[in-house]
Design an enzyme around this catalytic site. Structure first.
Site, mmCIF file in Angstrom:
data_model
loop_
_atom_site.group_PDB
_atom_site.id
_atom_site.type_symbol
_atom_site.label_atom_id
_atom_site.label_comp_id
_atom_site.label_asym_id
_atom_site.label_seq_id
_atom_site.Cartn_x
_atom_site.Cartn_y
_atom_site.Cartn_z
ATOM 1 N NE ARG A 64 -4.461 -1.175 0.317
ATOM 2 C CZ ARG A 64 -4.413 -2.266 -0.393
ATOM 3 N NH1 ARG A 64 -4.226 -2.402 -1.536
ATOM 4 N NH2 ARG A 64 -5.557 -3.132 -0.800
ATOM 5 C CG HIS B 116 -3.095 -0.447 -6.711
ATOM 6 N ND1 HIS B 116 -3.869 0.859 -5.472
ATOM 7 C CD2 HIS B 116 -3.703 -1.378 -6.267
ATOM 8 C CE1 HIS B 116 -4.072 -0.414 -4.488
ATOM 9 N NE2 HIS B 116 -3.976 -1.568 -5.401
HETATM 10 P P1 NDP Z 1 -1.981 -11.579 4.746
HETATM 11 O O1 NDP Z 1 -2.767 -10.965 6.089
HETATM 12 O O2 NDP Z 1 -2.568 -12.863 4.580
HETATM 13 O O3 NDP Z 1 -0.498 -11.086 5.720
HETATM 14 C C1 NDP Z 1 -0.302 -9.831 5.323
HETATM 15 C C2 NDP Z 1 1.400 -10.396 6.878
HETATM 16 O O4 NDP Z 1 2.111 -9.231 6.889
HETATM 17 C C3 NDP Z 1 1.577 -11.116 6.973
HETATM 18 O O5 NDP Z 1 2.183 -12.308 6.927
HETATM 19 C C4 NDP Z 1 1.473 -10.757 8.442
HETATM 20 O O6 NDP Z 1 2.138 -11.599 10.068
HETATM 21 C C5 NDP Z 1 2.216 -9.428 8.549
HETATM 22 N N1 NDP Z 1 2.492 -8.190 8.901
HETATM 23 C C6 NDP Z 1 0.975 -7.152 9.661
HETATM 24 N N2 NDP Z 1 1.502 -6.356 10.491
HETATM 25 C C7 NDP Z 1 2.735 -6.364 10.074
HETATM 26 C C8 NDP Z 1 3.753 -6.087 11.189
HETATM 27 N N3 NDP Z 1 3.632 -4.624 11.957
HETATM 28 N N4 NDP Z 1 4.759 -6.551 11.755
HETATM 29 C C9 NDP Z 1 5.615 -6.842 10.658
HETATM 30 N N5 NDP Z 1 4.874 -8.393 9.567
HETATM 31 C C10 NDP Z 1 3.531 -7.425 9.791
HETATM 32 O O7 NDP Z 1 -1.959 -10.154 3.768
HETATM 33 P P2 NDP Z 1 -2.116 -10.927 2.238
HETATM 34 O O8 NDP Z 1 -0.628 -11.535 2.401
HETATM 35 O O9 NDP Z 1 -3.538 -11.701 1.443
HETATM 36 O O10 NDP Z 1 -2.080 -8.962 1.204
HETATM 37 C C11 NDP Z 1 -1.046 -8.387 1.837
HETATM 38 C C12 NDP Z 1 -1.524 -7.216 0.486
HETATM 39 O O11 NDP Z 1 -1.350 -7.043 -0.122
HETATM 40 C C13 NDP Z 1 -2.725 -6.228 1.651
HETATM 41 O O12 NDP Z 1 -2.713 -6.054 2.487
HETATM 42 C C14 NDP Z 1 -2.801 -5.470 0.523
HETATM 43 O O13 NDP Z 1 -2.562 -3.896 1.563
HETATM 44 C C15 NDP Z 1 -1.553 -5.584 -0.583
HETATM 45 N N6 NDP Z 1 -2.155 -6.251 -1.850
HETATM 46 C C16 NDP Z 1 -1.840 -5.009 -3.087
HETATM 47 C C17 NDP Z 1 -2.476 -5.851 -4.228
HETATM 48 C C18 NDP Z 1 -1.801 -4.927 -5.341
HETATM 49 O O14 NDP Z 1 -2.971 -5.187 -6.876
HETATM 50 N N7 NDP Z 1 -0.764 -4.199 -5.358
HETATM 51 C C19 NDP Z 1 -3.003 -6.518 -4.338
HETATM 52 C C20 NDP Z 1 -3.533 -7.299 -3.335
HETATM 53 C C21 NDP Z 1 -2.999 -7.138 -2.045
HETATM 54 P P3 NDP Z 1 1.794 -12.410 10.337
HETATM 55 O O15 NDP Z 1 2.283 -13.261 9.545
HETATM 56 O O16 NDP Z 1 2.782 -12.838 11.296
HETATM 57 O O17 NDP Z 1 0.404 -11.726 10.719
HETATM 58 C C1 OXD Z 2 -6.251 -5.465 -3.073
HETATM 59 C C2 OXD Z 2 -5.739 -4.394 -3.663
HETATM 60 O O1 OXD Z 2 -5.903 -5.537 -1.403
HETATM 61 O O2 OXD Z 2 -6.350 -4.230 -5.260
HETATM 62 O O3 OXD Z 2 -6.450 -6.491 -3.362
HETATM 63 O O4 OXD Z 2 -5.136 -3.454 -4.001
#
Ligand code: NDP
Ligand code: OXD
Length: 321
Positions: A236, A284
């Site tokens: 993000r 994006h």
């Molecule tokens: P998940 O919730 O499955 O994974 C998030 C990961 O981030 C987990 O490993 C979590 O740790 C870690 N995390 C969260 N907070 C912290 C912190 N404070 N310190 C360290 N690690 C942290 O999310 P997804 O993998 O499904 O998606 C990740 C992000 O990708 C989404 O939130 C979105 O913002 C972005 N995204 C962007 C897209 C794009 O087109 N650009 C499309 C889809 C998603 P833990 O495993 O320990 O909980």
């Molecule tokens: C998502 C994105 O969060 O598209 O899936 O950014």
């Protein structure tokens, strides 16, 4: 006559996305559930589920019989951007299609930096033929993944198949085959010292906002085959301090960046990122939410929930993701 309201209406509330394809897909997947397109239907008691992307604040709190909110993104910061968010379960996207798209993007950008894509495109633009034999092997490069969730874990596995060394950082400790895993505040420094290319797949939460700043870049201490580290952010825009990224590029703390996400989207025409030689921009577009793969599982969850079943892929409201 069939009572089409028996199952409860769906509210579709989108900002910035055209509703047509989503309405079509909902019509196909849930012919027995009427759909209301926001802004109609505010406070409609027959609405049981909301399907949202950046819904208008204070919209959902007016629905007296709302049972759950379905985010059309994997990230849910857009849902939390509402101080009046009702206390109903929030379900996010976890989809093999979205995960595959993200891993493609990560592999594409990691390979592009590893195989010196930006340099060769600049040489082509200047009509320069410069042969060099300095290309490193993938095994010489460590890719550090920030966020080892659904997306980060898949990307890590696919980067390993390509031959890269992989490290990763998450909130809680992970054990992933072939990936050196770090966790929490105490794991951050060794993680930052471990990699040449950093891929950011973190959610935007109060804990991660602005995490990509000068102090973090200055702790990326590895000076490997690419010189200074490369940053790829597909998480993000709110994770990044954009002035610090530009300064870090100019000071050589970072050698290059790929940014798919920005603090303000769309990125304004005056942004210095557009013309910076070491910046790759994608709009994006890393992993699109595609109606034909997302809507059926969402409707299946509504049906299961109506039958008393448990929702899956629930957001932890306290953690914010
Ligand atoms: P998940 O919730 O499955 O994974 C998030 C990961 O981030 C987990 O490993 C979590 O740790 C870690 N995390 C969260 N907070 C912290 C912190 N404070 N310190 C360290 N690690 C942290 O999310 P997804 O993998 O499904 O998606 C990740 C992000 O990708 C989404 O939130 C979105 O913002 C972005 N995204 C962007 C897209 C794009 O087109 N650009 C499309 C889809 C998603 P833990 O495993 O320990 O909980
Ligand atoms: C998502 C994105 O969060 O598209 O899936 O950014």
């Amino acid at each position: 006559m069939t009572d089409t309201t028996q199952k409860g209406r769906i509210l579709l509330a989108l900002t910035g996305w055209s509703p047509d394809v989503w309405l079509d897909e909902l019509g196909r997947a849930a012919p027995d559930r009427p759909v209301t397109l926001e802004p109609d239907g505010a406070a409609d008691p027959s609405i049981h589920y909301a399907v949202v992307w950046k819904q208008r604040p204070a919209l959902l709190s007016k629905l007296p019989n709302l049972k759950a909110i379905f985010s059309l993104g994997a990230g849910v910061d857009h849902v939390f951007n509402d101080p009046d968010l009702p206390q109903v379960p929030i379900v996010r996207v976890v989809s093999p299609d979205l995960t595959t798209r993200m891993s493609e993007y990560v592999a594409w950008q990691v390979l592009d930096h590893h195989r010196l894509g930006p340099r060769y495109r600049a040489q082509q633009a200047a009509r320069i033929w410069h042969e060099d034999r300095s290309q490193k092997a993938a095994a010489d490069i460590t890719v550090g993944i920030m966020g080892l969730g659904e997306l980060g874990r898949d990307a890590a596995a696919k980067l390993r198949v390509l031959g890269f060394q992989v490290s990763g950082w998450a909130r809680t400790q992970k054990q992933l085959e072939g990936v050196t895993c770090y966790a929490g505040a105490e794991g951050l420094l060794p993680f930052l010292a471990s990699a040449d290319i950093f891929v950011v797949l973190l959610p935007l939460t109060p804990d991660t906002r602005n995490i990509l700043d000068r102090s973090l870049f200055s702790r990326m201490t590895k000076r490997g085959p690419l010189g200074a580290p490369v940053l790829i952010n597909a998480g993000r825009g709110g994770l990044q301090n954009e002035a610090d990224i530009l300064a870090a590029l100019d000071e050589g703390l970072l050698s290059a960046v790929t940014l798919d996400v920005f603090q303000q989207e769309p990125l304004g025409p005056d942004s210095p990122f557009w013309s910076h030689p070491n910046v790759t921009i994608t709009p994006h577009a890393a992993a699109a939410s595609v109606p034909s793969s997302l809507i059926k599982p969402i409707v299946a969850q509504m049906d299961a929930h109506d039958r008393g079943g448990k929702l899956i892929n629930l957001v932890d409201r306290k953690a914010g993701y």
